[in-house]
Motif scaffolding. Structure first.
Motif, PDB file in Angstrom:
ATOM      1  N   HIS A   1      -0.195  -6.670   3.032  1.00 62.32           N
ATOM      2  CA  HIS A   1      -0.248  -5.826   4.236  1.00 62.32           C
ATOM      3  C   HIS A   1       0.201  -6.667   5.434  1.00 62.32           C
ATOM      4  O   HIS A   1      -0.177  -7.836   5.544  1.00 62.32           O
ATOM      5  CB  HIS A   1      -1.681  -5.349   4.484  1.00 62.32           C
ATOM      6  CG  HIS A   1      -2.187  -4.381   3.462  1.00 62.32           C
ATOM      7  ND1 HIS A   1      -3.141  -4.706   2.542  1.00 62.32           N
ATOM      8  CD2 HIS A   1      -1.876  -3.081   3.227  1.00 62.32           C
ATOM      9  CE1 HIS A   1      -3.409  -3.648   1.781  1.00 62.32           C
ATOM     10  NE2 HIS A   1      -2.644  -2.645   2.168  1.00 62.32           N
TER      11      HIS A   1
ATOM     12  N   HIS B   1       3.982   1.085  -2.292  1.00 60.79           N
ATOM     13  CA  HIS B   1       2.658   0.578  -1.891  1.00 60.79           C
ATOM     14  C   HIS B   1       1.564   1.582  -2.214  1.00 60.79           C
ATOM     15  O   HIS B   1       1.558   2.693  -1.682  1.00 60.79           O
ATOM     16  CB  HIS B   1       2.616   0.242  -0.399  1.00 60.79           C
ATOM     17  CG  HIS B   1       1.285  -0.294   0.037  1.00 60.79           C
ATOM     18  ND1 HIS B   1       0.758  -1.475  -0.467  1.00 60.79           N
ATOM     19  CD2 HIS B   1       0.346   0.186   0.883  1.00 60.79           C
ATOM     20  CE1 HIS B   1      -0.425  -1.691   0.073  1.00 60.79           C
ATOM     21  NE2 HIS B   1      -0.709  -0.689   0.898  1.00 60.79           N
TER      22      HIS B   1
ATOM     23  N   ASP C   1       0.569   4.374   0.204  1.00 61.33           N
ATOM     24  CA  ASP C   1      -0.724   3.746   0.427  1.00 61.33           C
ATOM     25  C   ASP C   1      -1.746   4.446  -0.476  1.00 61.33           C
ATOM     26  O   ASP C   1      -1.377   5.300  -1.281  1.00 61.33           O
ATOM     27  CB  ASP C   1      -1.123   3.812   1.913  1.00 61.33           C
ATOM     28  CG  ASP C   1      -1.951   2.592   2.336  1.00 61.33           C
ATOM     29  OD1 ASP C   1      -2.432   1.857   1.453  1.00 61.33           O
ATOM     30  OD2 ASP C   1      -2.114   2.375   3.551  1.00 61.33           O
TER      31      ASP C   1
ATOM     32  N   HIS D   1      -2.838   1.904  -3.704  1.00 60.78           N
ATOM     33  CA  HIS D   1      -4.096   1.373  -4.237  1.00 60.78           C
ATOM     34  C   HIS D   1      -4.595   2.485  -5.154  1.00 60.78           C
ATOM     35  O   HIS D   1      -5.381   3.340  -4.748  1.00 60.78           O
ATOM     36  CB  HIS D   1      -5.105   1.096  -3.121  1.00 60.78           C
ATOM     37  CG  HIS D   1      -4.550   0.295  -1.974  1.00 60.78           C
ATOM     38  ND1 HIS D   1      -4.370  -1.062  -2.047  1.00 60.78           N
ATOM     39  CD2 HIS D   1      -4.111   0.667  -0.738  1.00 60.78           C
ATOM     40  CE1 HIS D   1      -3.866  -1.503  -0.893  1.00 60.78           C
ATOM     41  NE2 HIS D   1      -3.689  -0.465  -0.086  1.00 60.78           N
TER      42      HIS D   1
HETATM   43 ZN   LIG Z   1      -2.603  -0.476   1.706  1.00 57.81          ZN
END
Ligand SMILES: [Zn+2]
Length: 469
Positions: free
Chosen positions: A248, A99, A336, A101
């Motif tokens: 999420h 996961h 993340d 971004h």
């Molecule tokens: Zn996230």
């Protein structure tokens, strides 16, 4: 111990073609031409579980692993264009970050020490509204790929706007990624309506169909930012196109309470009613899960992603890996985005996952070093539907490989290399990285040529972010 890695040749590897096991058997008595023999001190293949090999070589041809075998056998059976000997190093599969971004790396350290909702609403979303253009995503994704590769992460699962820019960054750095085709109810610089998000995502999917290193997921942002109609469409597309769903889930108690008040259902119950929860479903965070939630994830053979550092920093809570393990749930580890972590560092995630699991359960046997390595490799690959191609060192899988030096003084003495990988070593100890047999990091140095130009552009983004109100 020798310090240099003797590179006999500097061969260029291609990533085309397939070498099947049958070639090995039919030619067993003759010398077979291959691209690369790697001979480290130790190999942790991940499958079979829990083993550490010594006196073994990994044989690579056309970007794929041909086999793992004894060094003497490898040298007699194969004629390699390139042989790399790595004394004092442990070779393992590339790490899989389930996961991320990536583009948000440009907001690393921009806003710290705030709870999730005010962090998002007061700082991150306004900054994204002002900055998040195609160029921002391009530069942020490049920065992220270079950071991850240097630390031994060879594949990441992303969710962000302008995924075509992240695709370009992944290709420019030679990395592997599963890119989320993002769906969210509100308009952004990337798309104005849900239909536009879907259309742009599907066009990108078409553009990269058949690509060796890029796969795609449907990425509805969260149950609280995507409406029923869009979620139903995600479920239908996932079925029709066989795409994983990356969303999420249950990150904070507040979002679950608000969801219950609005829908009279928990987020997972609603997603399940809309047809999203199945073996292609990857729920990210899952910090606050009821027994019924965990049972449903198990029944549907769905997957979870654990992002311990991000959850700690935003004070969202600590997911119960004891519960996940008791229910037999498959899970990977994720960083993340760098705005909430602030390192895209899977070594940190492994250490946090292992230590937190022990600390909150009171069970020191939970998440032992081999179990934690599996979460960061094969189990993450499984969650992305990629376990047939990556995540362990097996014949026929892609040669996505990481070598870690265990020679330094802070890693002595050494009783068990697997223990050192979780409890002692760090990303700075990664020396060599291959993706599909192509060497991307050599003696800790990246093969990416345009780093100086990228850093100049990053400095400009830093000034733009600093100037925001
Ligand atoms: Zn996230």
């Amino acid at each position: 111990v020798a310090l240099a890695c003797p590179f006999r040749q500097n061969a260029q590897m291609s990533c085309q073609g397939l070498l099947t096991q049958s070639i090995i058997f039919t030619n067993a008595m003759s010398t077979i031409s291959v691209d690369l023999l790697i001979i480290p001190e130790w190999i942790i293949p991940i499958e079979p579980a829990g083993i550490v090999l010594t006196d073994h070589a990994v044989v690579v041809r056309n970007g794929l692993i041909v086999e793992l075998c004894k060094v003497s056998l490898a040298r007699s059976r194969y004629l390699a264009k390139n042989e790399i000997v790595l004394p004092g190093e442990v070779l393992m599969p590339g790490l899989v970050n389930t996961h991320c971004h990536a583009a948000m790396t440009l907001l690393r350290g921009y806003a710290d020490d705030m709870p999730l909702m005010s962090w998002l609403q007061e700082r991150i979303w306004p900054a994204e509204a002002a900055l998040a253009s195609a160029a921002f995503v391009h530069d942020g994704s490049l920065l992220a790929c270079l950071e991850m590769l240097r630390g031994g992460t060879t594949c990441f699962n992303d969710m962000y706007f302008f995924p075509e820019q992240t695709a370009a960054a992944v290709q420019a750095t030679g990395m592997r990624a599963a890119l989320g085709l993002v769906i969210i109810d509100f308009p952004t610089a990337y798309a104005s309506t849900p239909d536009e998000y879907f259309a742009k995502g599907l066009a990108l999917l078409e553009q990269y169909r058949g690509d060796d290193r890029l796969t795609f997921c449907l990425a509805p942002h969260a149950p609280y930012t995507v409406c029923d109609d869009s979620l139903r469409k995600v479920a239908a597309l996932s079925d029709r196109l066989n795409l994983p769903i990356h969303i999420h889930l249950n990150e904070t108690l507040g979002e679950i309470e608000a969801h219950r008040a609005q829908h009279q259902l928990t987020p997972l119950e609603r997603l399940d009613r809309l047809g999203l929860v199945n073996a292609k479903f990857l729920g990210v965070h899952a910090v606050h899960m009821t027994q019924a939630d965990l049972a449903l994830i198990t029944q549907r053979n769905a997957h979870l992603a654990h992002c311990p550092t991000s959850n700690l920093k935003l004070a969202s809570g600590i997911a119960s890996l004891q519960g996940w393990t008791q229910y037999g749930i498959n899970f990977g580890l994720g960083t993340d985005g760098a705005a909430s972590n602030n390192r895209l560092d899977m070594w940190q995630e492994m250490r946090h996952a292992s230590l937190l699991a022990k600390g909150i359960s009171g069970d020191a046997t939970l998440m032992d070093c081999h179990r934690t390595l599996r979460a960061a490799t094969i189990d993450g690959a499984r969650a992305l539907g990629l376990d047939h191609r990556i995540g362990s060192l097996c014949a026929g899988k892609a040669a996505d490989l990481v070598s870690v030096s265990l020679r330094d003084i802070d890693l002595q003495p050494l009783f068990d290399p697997a223990s050192h990988l979780i409890y002692s070593a760090s990303r700075e100890d990664v020396t060599q990285v291959w993706v599909s047999g192509q060497q991307i990091i050599r003696n800790r140095k990246s093969s990416y040529q345009d780093e100086a130009a990228l850093l100049q552009r990053v400095a400009i983004w830093q000034e733009k972010a600093r100037a925001l109100p």
